[in-house]
Design an enzyme around this catalytic site. Structure first.
Site, PDB file in Angstrom:
ATOM      1  NE  ARG A 121      -9.468  33.640  -2.997  1.00 32.53           N
ATOM      2  CZ  ARG A 121      -8.409  32.898  -2.678  1.00 32.53           C
ATOM      3  NH1 ARG A 121      -7.832  32.137  -3.582  1.00 32.53           N
ATOM      4  NH2 ARG A 121      -7.923  32.903  -1.460  1.00 32.53           N
ATOM      5  CG  ASP A 130      -4.481  31.697  -1.079  1.00 27.78           C
ATOM      6  OD1 ASP A 130      -3.983  31.307  -2.146  1.00 27.78           O
ATOM      7  OD2 ASP A 130      -5.647  31.435  -0.735  1.00 27.78           O
ATOM      8  CG  HIS A 165      -4.270  26.165  -2.782  1.00 29.56           C
ATOM      9  ND1 HIS A 165      -3.840  26.932  -1.720  1.00 29.56           N
ATOM     10  CD2 HIS A 165      -4.793  27.040  -3.677  1.00 29.56           C
ATOM     11  CE1 HIS A 165      -4.103  28.207  -1.948  1.00 29.56           C
ATOM     12  NE2 HIS A 165      -4.675  28.295  -3.142  1.00 29.56           N
ATOM     13  CG  HIS A 225      -0.352  29.452  -4.483  1.00 30.22           C
ATOM     14  ND1 HIS A 225      -0.940  28.656  -5.447  1.00 30.22           N
ATOM     15  CD2 HIS A 225      -1.348  30.257  -4.004  1.00 30.22           C
ATOM     16  CE1 HIS A 225      -2.224  28.967  -5.558  1.00 30.22           C
ATOM     17  NE2 HIS A 225      -2.496  29.920  -4.688  1.00 30.22           N
TER      18      HIS A 225
END
Length: 301
Positions: free
Chosen positions: A272, A114, A257, A112
């Protein structure tokens, strides 16, 4: 690639070394302590490496949550990650990422980009891991630059004219995002142009893209299946084996990723950051046949 830089606050020479991981994308940067003050030249070298290699990695960093946020803010305003199940109690832009023996669906699993269903998808994402399984838990990235550039000329002519719809419920298997409670359904160009590099990239991913509106459903399914498989080829990939206190940064406009969840029931945890995005630029705006449907955002009942 070596850079010997003398900073104003630290007269000693700093060795910044950039080690490419694969011909397609990825580079590990050594000789940098991201917690200390950094010169303009050092930051420019890191930013240029990000543009060139699309995803960059730093190992053995000692970053407090506040220092990590300060580092992220150098790349633009930060946003809350709408899919994150847990935000840091003191720093609301910092998302906690954890998988353990209670996890049913690991965060980041499946290819995907993000939050591609947002009207302004994130530009850069950053992940800093401090707890790792004994083995496993790698992350893979793929270059959507290289995926576009290796298409045949007739295929490029086709995809240049198309748009795609993205929906944020698709990757969550019907779950509602706790961060926003919103269903996003947005029409994006299938081929975008990066505003800094001017390179073209495919913008369709297996977890969030629903259909190509200019095609019949069967045609859309067939073309998307081809594009997903094409993007996910190993020749366009790099793979990062995490070590404690490593940091990864990637450009969502030209990469996809997937996190490999092969360590259950062990723990993998970190934090994150997500840099606020901008509207995507169609690579060939005069050729895209936009639908009469306009992008919509509907709140769940």
């Amino acid at each position: 690639m070596l850079f010997f830089i003398a900073t104003e606050k630290q007269p000693r020479a700093t060795m910044l070394k950039i080690l490419p991981l694969t011909p397609a994308l990825g580079a590990e940067i050594t000789g940098m302590d991201l917690s200390r003050p950094m010169s303009t030249d050092e930051f420019r070298s890191i930013s240029n490496a990000m543009l060139e290699h699309q995803v960059i990695f730093f190992r053995n960093q000692t970053l407090s949550n506040e220092a990590f946020v300060a580092w992220g803010e150098r790349f633009g305003p930060l946003m809350k990650h709408p899919a994150a199940s847990k935000q840091h109690p003191d720093l609301d832009k910092l998302a906690v990422v954890r998988a353990d023996e209670t996890t049913r669906n690991a965060f980041g699993e499946g290819w995907h980009s993000d939050q591609s269903a947002l009207p302004e998808p994130p530009t850069i994402s950053m992940l800093y891991l401090n707890t790792l399984p004994d083995v496993g838990g790698d992350t893979l990235w793929s270059s959507t630059y290289r995926a576009y550039e290796t298409l045949s000329a007739p295929m490029k002519q086709l995809v240049n004219t198309l748009s795609v719809f993205h929906n944020n419920l698709k990757p969550n298997r019907g779950y509602v995002f706790t961060g926003s409670g919103r269903v996003m359904h947005f029409e994006q160009p299938l081929v975008i142009r990066h505003p800094d590099t001017q390179r073209c990239a495919l913008f369709a991913n297996r977890l969030a893209t629903t259909h190509i509106p200019q095609l019949t459903w069967a045609e859309s399914e067939a073309l998307l299946a081809f594009l997903y498989a094409h993007i996910e080829q190993p020749r366009f990939q790099c793979r990062f084996r995490w070590t404690k206190n490593a940091l990864a940064m990637w450009d969502n406009r030209c990469t996809q990723h997937t996190a490999v969840w092969d360590y259950f029931p062990q723990v993998r945890e970190g934090v994150r950051l997500t840099v606020q995005g901008q509207p995507l630029i169609a690579a060939f705006p005069d050729q895209v046949q936009w639908t009469k449907e306009r992008p919509v955002a509907a709140r769940l009942e």
